[in-house]
Design a protein around this motif. Sequence first.
Motif, PDB file in Angstrom:
ATOM      1  N   PRO A  20     -13.137  15.946 -53.153  1.00  0.00           N
ATOM      2  CA  PRO A  20     -12.540  16.781 -52.092  1.00  0.00           C
ATOM      3  C   PRO A  20     -12.812  16.245 -50.694  1.00  0.00           C
ATOM      4  CG  PRO A  20     -14.477  17.850 -53.034  1.00  0.00           C
ATOM      5  CD  PRO A  20     -14.190  16.660 -53.892  1.00  0.00           C
ATOM      6  N   VAL A  21     -11.805  16.367 -49.817  1.00  0.00           N
ATOM      7  CA  VAL A  21     -11.930  16.023 -48.402  1.00  0.00           C
ATOM      8  C   VAL A  21     -12.022  17.337 -47.627  1.00  0.00           C
ATOM      9  CG1 VAL A  21     -10.869  14.864 -46.440  1.00  0.00           C
ATOM     10  CG2 VAL A  21     -10.550  13.947 -48.758  1.00  0.00           C
ATOM     11  N   VAL A  22     -13.128  17.508 -46.879  1.00  0.00           N
ATOM     12  CA  VAL A  22     -13.415  18.783 -46.234  1.00  0.00           C
ATOM     13  C   VAL A  22     -13.491  18.598 -44.720  1.00  0.00           C
ATOM     14  CG1 VAL A  22     -15.027  20.713 -46.074  1.00  0.00           C
ATOM     15  CG2 VAL A  22     -14.684  19.547 -48.270  1.00  0.00           C
ATOM     16  N   PRO A  23     -12.663  19.311 -43.940  1.00  0.00           N
ATOM     17  CA  PRO A  23     -12.763  19.237 -42.474  1.00  0.00           C
ATOM     18  C   PRO A  23     -14.022  19.942 -41.983  1.00  0.00           C
ATOM     19  CG  PRO A  23     -10.624  20.110 -43.191  1.00  0.00           C
ATOM     20  CD  PRO A  23     -11.522  20.137 -44.372  1.00  0.00           C
ATOM     21  N   LEU A  24     -14.621  19.419 -40.910  1.00  0.00           N
ATOM     22  CA  LEU A  24     -15.800  20.027 -40.302  1.00  0.00           C
ATOM     23  C   LEU A  24     -15.403  20.831 -39.069  1.00  0.00           C
ATOM     24  CD1 LEU A  24     -18.361  17.054 -40.424  1.00  0.00           C
ATOM     25  CD2 LEU A  24     -17.991  18.860 -42.128  1.00  0.00           C
ATOM     26  N   ARG A  25     -16.181  21.840 -38.767  1.00  0.00           N
ATOM     27  CA  ARG A  25     -15.988  22.602 -37.537  1.00  0.00           C
ATOM     28  C   ARG A  25     -16.739  21.895 -36.408  1.00  0.00           C
ATOM     29  NH1 ARG A  25     -13.888  27.639 -37.664  1.00  0.00           N
ATOM     30  NH2 ARG A  25     -14.904  28.096 -35.677  1.00  0.00           N
ATOM     31  N   PHE A  53      -2.801  13.678 -43.783  1.00  0.00           N
ATOM     32  CA  PHE A  53      -2.298  12.318 -43.980  1.00  0.00           C
ATOM     33  C   PHE A  53      -2.750  11.879 -45.368  1.00  0.00           C
ATOM     34  CE2 PHE A  53      -2.709   7.714 -43.927  1.00  0.00           C
ATOM     35  CZ  PHE A  53      -1.483   7.322 -43.414  1.00  0.00           C
ATOM     36  N   GLY A  54      -1.833  11.859 -46.321  1.00  0.00           N
ATOM     37  CA  GLY A  54      -2.233  11.584 -47.693  1.00  0.00           C
ATOM     38  C   GLY A  54      -3.175  12.681 -48.183  1.00  0.00           C
ATOM     39  N   ARG A  55      -4.351  12.283 -48.658  1.00  0.00           N
ATOM     40  CA  ARG A  55      -5.360  13.253 -49.084  1.00  0.00           C
ATOM     41  C   ARG A  55      -6.304  13.628 -47.951  1.00  0.00           C
ATOM     42  NH1 ARG A  55      -9.029  12.649 -52.201  1.00  0.00           N
ATOM     43  NH2 ARG A  55      -8.983  14.713 -53.143  1.00  0.00           N
ATOM     44  N   GLN A  56      -6.164  12.979 -46.817  1.00  0.00           N
ATOM     45  CA  GLN A  56      -7.017  13.299 -45.675  1.00  0.00           C
ATOM     46  C   GLN A  56      -6.509  14.558 -44.981  1.00  0.00           C
ATOM     47  OE1 GLN A  56      -7.283   9.900 -43.106  1.00  0.00           O
ATOM     48  NE2 GLN A  56      -7.988   8.544 -44.726  1.00  0.00           N
ATOM     49  N   VAL A  57      -7.440  15.472 -44.687  1.00  0.00           N
ATOM     50  CA  VAL A  57      -7.098  16.733 -44.056  1.00  0.00           C
ATOM     51  C   VAL A  57      -7.977  16.916 -42.825  1.00  0.00           C
ATOM     52  CG1 VAL A  57      -6.938  19.228 -44.343  1.00  0.00           C
ATOM     53  CG2 VAL A  57      -6.492  17.722 -46.280  1.00  0.00           C
ATOM     54  N   PHE A  58      -7.363  17.325 -41.708  1.00  0.00           N
ATOM     55  CA  PHE A  58      -8.097  17.536 -40.462  1.00  0.00           C
ATOM     56  C   PHE A  58      -7.737  18.897 -39.875  1.00  0.00           C
ATOM     57  CE2 PHE A  58      -7.234  12.984 -40.852  1.00  0.00           C
ATOM     58  CZ  PHE A  58      -8.518  12.463 -40.786  1.00  0.00           C
ATOM     59  N   GLU A  59      -8.690  19.471 -39.147  1.00  0.00           N
ATOM     60  CA  GLU A  59      -8.451  20.712 -38.420  1.00  0.00           C
ATOM     61  C   GLU A  59      -8.548  20.411 -36.923  1.00  0.00           C
ATOM     62  OE1 GLU A  59      -7.479  23.607 -39.270  1.00  0.00           O
ATOM     63  OE2 GLU A  59      -7.616  23.510 -41.460  1.00  0.00           O
ATOM     64  N   LEU A  60      -7.423  20.527 -36.218  1.00  0.00           N
ATOM     65  CA  LEU A  60      -7.390  20.255 -34.785  1.00  0.00           C
ATOM     66  C   LEU A  60      -7.525  21.553 -34.006  1.00  0.00           C
ATOM     67  CD1 LEU A  60      -4.392  17.751 -34.619  1.00  0.00           C
ATOM     68  CD2 LEU A  60      -6.789  17.284 -35.147  1.00  0.00           C
ATOM     69  N   ALA A  61      -8.270  21.503 -32.927  1.00  0.00           N
ATOM     70  CA  ALA A  61      -8.417  22.677 -32.077  1.00  0.00           C
ATOM     71  C   ALA A  61      -7.152  22.850 -31.249  1.00  0.00           C
ATOM     72  CB  ALA A  61      -9.631  22.528 -31.164  1.00  0.00           C
ATOM     73  N   GLY A  62      -6.516  23.993 -31.374  1.00  0.00           N
ATOM     74  CA  GLY A  62      -5.320  24.272 -30.592  1.00  0.00           C
ATOM     75  C   GLY A  62      -5.593  25.380 -29.592  1.00  0.00           C
ATOM     76  N   CYS A 167       0.242  13.661 -34.432  1.00  0.00           N
ATOM     77  CA  CYS A 167      -0.377  14.938 -34.088  1.00  0.00           C
ATOM     78  C   CYS A 167       0.468  15.736 -33.103  1.00  0.00           C
ATOM     79  CB  CYS A 167      -1.770  14.721 -33.516  1.00  0.00           C
ATOM     80  SG  CYS A 167      -2.935  13.986 -34.677  1.00  0.00           S
ATOM     81  N   GLY A 168       1.761  15.467 -33.053  1.00  0.00           N
ATOM     82  CA  GLY A 168       2.640  16.199 -32.153  1.00  0.00           C
ATOM     83  C   GLY A 168       3.482  15.255 -31.321  1.00  0.00           C
ATOM     84  N   GLY A 169       4.059  15.788 -30.280  1.00  0.00           N
ATOM     85  CA  GLY A 169       4.899  14.997 -29.402  1.00  0.00           C
ATOM     86  C   GLY A 169       6.343  14.971 -29.856  1.00  0.00           C
ATOM     87  N   THR A 170       7.111  14.084 -29.269  1.00  0.00           N
ATOM     88  CA  THR A 170       8.526  13.931 -29.584  1.00  0.00           C
ATOM     89  C   THR A 170       8.792  12.490 -30.001  1.00  0.00           C
ATOM     90  OG1 THR A 170       9.074  13.348 -27.295  1.00  0.00           O
ATOM     91  CG2 THR A 170       9.135  15.696 -27.888  1.00  0.00           C
ATOM     92  N   ALA A 171      10.020  12.232 -30.434  1.00  0.00           N
ATOM     93  CA  ALA A 171      10.374  10.869 -30.830  1.00  0.00           C
ATOM     94  C   ALA A 171      10.261   9.918 -29.652  1.00  0.00           C
ATOM     95  CB  ALA A 171      11.788  10.842 -31.406  1.00  0.00           C
ATOM     96  N   GLU A 172      10.579  10.408 -28.450  1.00  0.00           N
ATOM     97  CA  GLU A 172      10.486   9.576 -27.256  1.00  0.00           C
ATOM     98  C   GLU A 172       9.039   9.432 -26.772  1.00  0.00           C
ATOM     99  OE1 GLU A 172      12.471  12.221 -27.537  1.00  0.00           O
ATOM    100  OE2 GLU A 172      14.310  11.088 -28.014  1.00  0.00           O
ATOM    101  N   ARG A 173       8.233  10.448 -27.022  1.00  0.00           N
ATOM    102  CA  ARG A 173       6.860  10.426 -26.558  1.00  0.00           C
ATOM    103  C   ARG A 173       5.930  10.992 -27.635  1.00  0.00           C
ATOM    104  NH1 ARG A 173       4.309  13.206 -21.081  1.00  0.00           N
ATOM    105  NH2 ARG A 173       2.702  11.634 -20.749  1.00  0.00           N
ATOM    106  N   ALA A 218     -10.806  14.096 -31.976  1.00  0.00           N
ATOM    107  CA  ALA A 218     -10.142  15.386 -32.174  1.00  0.00           C
ATOM    108  C   ALA A 218     -10.628  16.120 -33.411  1.00  0.00           C
ATOM    109  CB  ALA A 218      -8.632  15.181 -32.266  1.00  0.00           C
ATOM    110  N   ALA A 219     -11.054  15.395 -34.450  1.00  0.00           N
ATOM    111  CA  ALA A 219     -11.458  16.048 -35.690  1.00  0.00           C
ATOM    112  C   ALA A 219     -12.306  15.100 -36.518  1.00  0.00           C
ATOM    113  CB  ALA A 219     -10.244  16.506 -36.487  1.00  0.00           C
ATOM    114  N   VAL A 220     -13.121  15.674 -37.390  1.00  0.00           N
ATOM    115  CA  VAL A 220     -13.946  14.915 -38.324  1.00  0.00           C
ATOM    116  C   VAL A 220     -13.875  15.599 -39.680  1.00  0.00           C
ATOM    117  CG1 VAL A 220     -16.278  14.152 -38.931  1.00  0.00           C
ATOM    118  CG2 VAL A 220     -15.530  14.082 -36.549  1.00  0.00           C
ATOM    119  N   SER A 221     -13.697  14.812 -40.730  1.00  0.00           N
ATOM    120  CA  SER A 221     -13.726  15.324 -42.096  1.00  0.00           C
ATOM    121  C   SER A 221     -14.680  14.476 -42.917  1.00  0.00           C
ATOM    122  CB  SER A 221     -12.327  15.300 -42.737  1.00  0.00           C
ATOM    123  OG  SER A 221     -11.436  16.144 -42.033  1.00  0.00           O
TER     124      SER A 221
END
Length: 241
Positions: A20-25, A53-62, A167-173, A218-221
């Motif tokens: 298992p891949v577990v995101p950290l707080r 991303f694949g089996r990698q999972v991250f929790e980003l602060a929004g 992690c977001g943005g647009t095709a141009e940016r 931004a995140a660590v798992s």
Amino acid sequence: MPDARRRLSGRARPSEGIDPVVPLRLDRSFNARIAAASPGFPTEAWSGGRVQFGRQVFELAGGEGNQVAAVAYEAEQPAKLPREAPPIPIGEDVSSIIFLHAAVRRGVDDQGYRQIFNHADTAGLLGWYEVAYEDGLVETVPIRYGVNIFEWSRRYSEIYFADAVRCGGTAERPVTFYSFEWTNPRPGKAIQEVRLKGARCFRDYTEKVMRENAVLLAAVSVVKKRAFPGAVRATRQGQKP
């Protein structure tokens, strides 16, 4: 790129297995807002929440602030950001640690033949992670531009030792961070914490000092260690174990 890396190295990373891949707080390890650490960052396009991303999972602060752990790479003058972020507690034995990070701006990288005697230093040193074990040993993991990190705004984002994660943005940016997986070289030994630190006054092969930059984490798992199945007791033929 992950497939090419696996085929060329002859081994898979822990996150590519079944563990298992577990995101950290990271609440207590965040020390900056993205907009303050990287002026011009499109915070309105920052996805936040869970990113995979694949089996990698991250929790980003929004939400308000869009917090990250940030450290400065300093050139000649002191930067606005600190050179060390609050430590990230681990407190267990893990198979690997996956860092989702990006640089604020372009760094320095060049062809290896520029310094045949030291290929590593053809890539700018932005900082490093210190992995501190509970028994006191500290492993240093360099953060090198063009090796395991690029700037978040880079359009061509293929990199050998890390994977580009949108992690977001647009095709141009687009907003792209990079997942870099560090495999624990001491299985069976518990890791106490990880410390992110910025470098200072890195000189390229021409002896020119690399300009100011910063690392945004931004995140660590972590990949949990595989459970030991236990000893197998030998039995005689026909005898039930």
